[in-house]
Design an enzyme around this catalytic site. Structure first.
Site, short mmCIF file in Angstrom:
data_model
loop_
_atom_site.label_atom_id
_atom_site.label_comp_id
_atom_site.label_asym_id
_atom_site.label_seq_id
_atom_site.Cartn_x
_atom_site.Cartn_y
_atom_site.Cartn_z
N MET A 276 2.71 -1.73 -2.53
CA MET A 276 2.70 -2.77 -1.74
C MET A 276 2.67 -3.82 -2.91
O MET A 276 2.52 -5.29 -2.41
CB MET A 276 1.40 -3.03 -1.22
CG MET A 276 1.36 -2.05 0.11
SD MET A 276 0.02 -2.26 1.13
CE MET A 276 -1.49 -2.56 0.31
N HIS B 40 0.71 1.30 -10.91
CA HIS B 40 2.11 1.48 -10.33
C HIS B 40 3.02 1.72 -11.29
O HIS B 40 4.01 2.74 -10.90
CB HIS B 40 2.49 -0.25 -10.02
CG HIS B 40 1.65 -0.68 -8.70
ND1 HIS B 40 0.76 -1.57 -8.78
CD2 HIS B 40 1.26 -0.02 -7.49
CE1 HIS B 40 0.18 -1.85 -7.79
NE2 HIS B 40 0.52 -0.84 -6.81
N GLY C 103 -0.54 7.78 -6.03
CA GLY C 103 -1.46 7.67 -7.09
C GLY C 103 -2.82 8.55 -6.53
O GLY C 103 -3.18 8.29 -5.19
N SER D 64 -4.40 -3.86 -7.35
CA SER D 64 -4.04 -5.43 -7.15
C SER D 64 -5.11 -6.21 -6.72
O SER D 64 -5.07 -7.17 -6.75
CB SER D 64 -2.64 -5.09 -6.12
OG SER D 64 -1.90 -4.36 -6.41
P1 AMP Z 1 -0.58 0.01 -3.51
O1 AMP Z 1 0.35 -1.06 -4.18
O2 AMP Z 1 -2.09 -0.37 -3.61
O3 AMP Z 1 -0.26 0.61 -2.24
O4 AMP Z 1 -0.31 1.33 -4.42
C1 AMP Z 1 0.82 2.06 -4.48
C2 AMP Z 1 0.77 3.23 -5.03
O5 AMP Z 1 0.20 3.21 -6.55
C3 AMP Z 1 -0.39 4.14 -4.32
O6 AMP Z 1 0.47 5.32 -4.50
C4 AMP Z 1 -1.48 4.04 -5.23
O7 AMP Z 1 -2.26 5.25 -5.00
C5 AMP Z 1 -0.93 4.12 -6.65
N1 AMP Z 1 -1.89 3.25 -7.31
C6 AMP Z 1 -2.70 2.21 -7.34
N2 AMP Z 1 -3.49 1.83 -8.04
C7 AMP Z 1 -3.61 3.14 -9.12
C8 AMP Z 1 -4.32 3.42 -10.21
N3 AMP Z 1 -5.10 2.44 -10.82
N4 AMP Z 1 -3.79 4.41 -10.91
C9 AMP Z 1 -2.76 5.51 -10.43
N5 AMP Z 1 -2.18 5.09 -9.09
C10 AMP Z 1 -2.46 3.83 -8.36
#
Ligand code: AMP
Length: 282
Positions: free
Chosen positions: A30, A37, A147, A186
């Site tokens: 996102m 990320h 993640g 984020s």
């Molecule tokens: P998001 O943009 O928050 O939807 O996250 C996108 C991807 O990044 C998802 O697969 C999350 O699980 C992964 N992600 C977010 N934060 C972390 C983190 N601290 N460590 C590893 N992966 C992450």
């Protein structure tokens, strides 16, 4: 790096790439990139010919009073970081490009969405499963990296891919943390400096629980109550959404911690709803 907004254009390109024998990797996000990320992108980069990162703040996974409109964004910075990390295609569809006005088809994985975040965010995982399916159909990836910070999401997507025979290898990547131990997110931008200084106690508490289990404690009620006390003391003003100990694969709540267990927590700290988890191997 190429930026594509139109799902049809991306799908046409990806179908061609696939028929040319190219291995496609996808990292759905996102946006508002952080090291978490970027490490997913790096992991996918090593395994594919064409790396696609989607950047889409998916409205269907947000509940009514959640932070959809406040969700942080910085497309210019994200584009630069994606390019630096070897991304070939940044997919940035508009909401209207992803959902027709009369969209009515949903993907649900109810058993995996019954507990943890699914309980407190009732429409969340229906939105996640649907958008991830759409991204898989559009980008035609051979591998997709998610993640472990969103452990329930990862487990649910693995189940969905298995149940629907979707030809993609779903991989989990370990949680990337700040030096303090706070899991990168984020949403950490919502934290004040003071809140940020106590938020690492989220992980500290999980490690304490792991030590308790190593010391022989198997009662989830006792472990959860102790962790709730620790959070109340060490993160002033926080509000615990859930503390749960579940089976890491099917996310069922465990009655006894005598096998591999996932302790997952969601805690409201100021304006940020923070999640974290720790796998406990017994
Ligand atoms: P998001 O943009 O928050 O939807 O996250 C996108 C991807 O990044 C998802 O697969 C999350 O699980 C992964 N992600 C977010 N934060 C972390 C983190 N601290 N460590 C590893 N992966 C992450």
């Amino acid at each position: 790096m190429e930026t594509i907004n139109n799902p049809q254009e991306l799908q046409n390109l990806c179908l061609m790439l696939r028929s040319d024998g190219k291995k496609i990797g996808l990292v759905p996000t996102m946006g508002y990139f952080h090291e978490g990320h970027l490490s997913l992108m790096d992991a996918a980069r090593k395994q594919c010919d064409v790396l696609i990162v989607s950047l889409f703040v998916n409205p269907t996974q947000f509940g009514e009073n959640e932070d959809l409109d406040a969700y942080p964004h910085d497309l210019e910075r994200d584009s630069r970081l994606a390019e630096e990390h070897g991304v070939d295609i940044l997919f940035t569809p508009a909401r209207d490009d992803m959902y027709f006005e009369d969209h009515c088809t949903w993907v649900e994985v109810p058993d995996l969405a019954a507990n943890l975040c699914g309980k407190s965010r009732p429409v969340h995982f229906r939105g996640v499963a649907t958008v991830v399916t759409k991204l898989f159909m559009t980008a035609q990836p051979h591998i997709a990296v998610f993640g472990q910070k969103d452990w329930q999401q990862l487990a649910l997507i693995k189940r969905m891919v298995r149940d629907l025979n979707i030809p993609v290898n779903v991989q989990g990547h370990e949680i990337v943390r700040e030096e303090s131990g706070l899991a990168m997110s984020s949403r950490n931008v919502y934290l004040t400096a003071e809140e940020k200084s106590v938020a690492p106690n989220l992980q500290k508490g999980l490690k304490k629980m792991r030590d308790q289990v190593a010391g022989g404690e198997t009662d989830p009620a006792k472990l959860k109550a102790d962790l709730a006390d620790f959070y109340a003391e060490s993160i002033p003003g926080c509000s615990v959404d859930y503390i749960e100990i579940v089976d890491p694969e099917n996310i069922n709540i465990l009655k006894k911690v005598d096998e591999s267990a996932l302790c997952a927590v969601a805690v409201q700290v100021g304006k940020a709803r923070l999640i974290d988890n720790l796998l406990i191997k017994v």
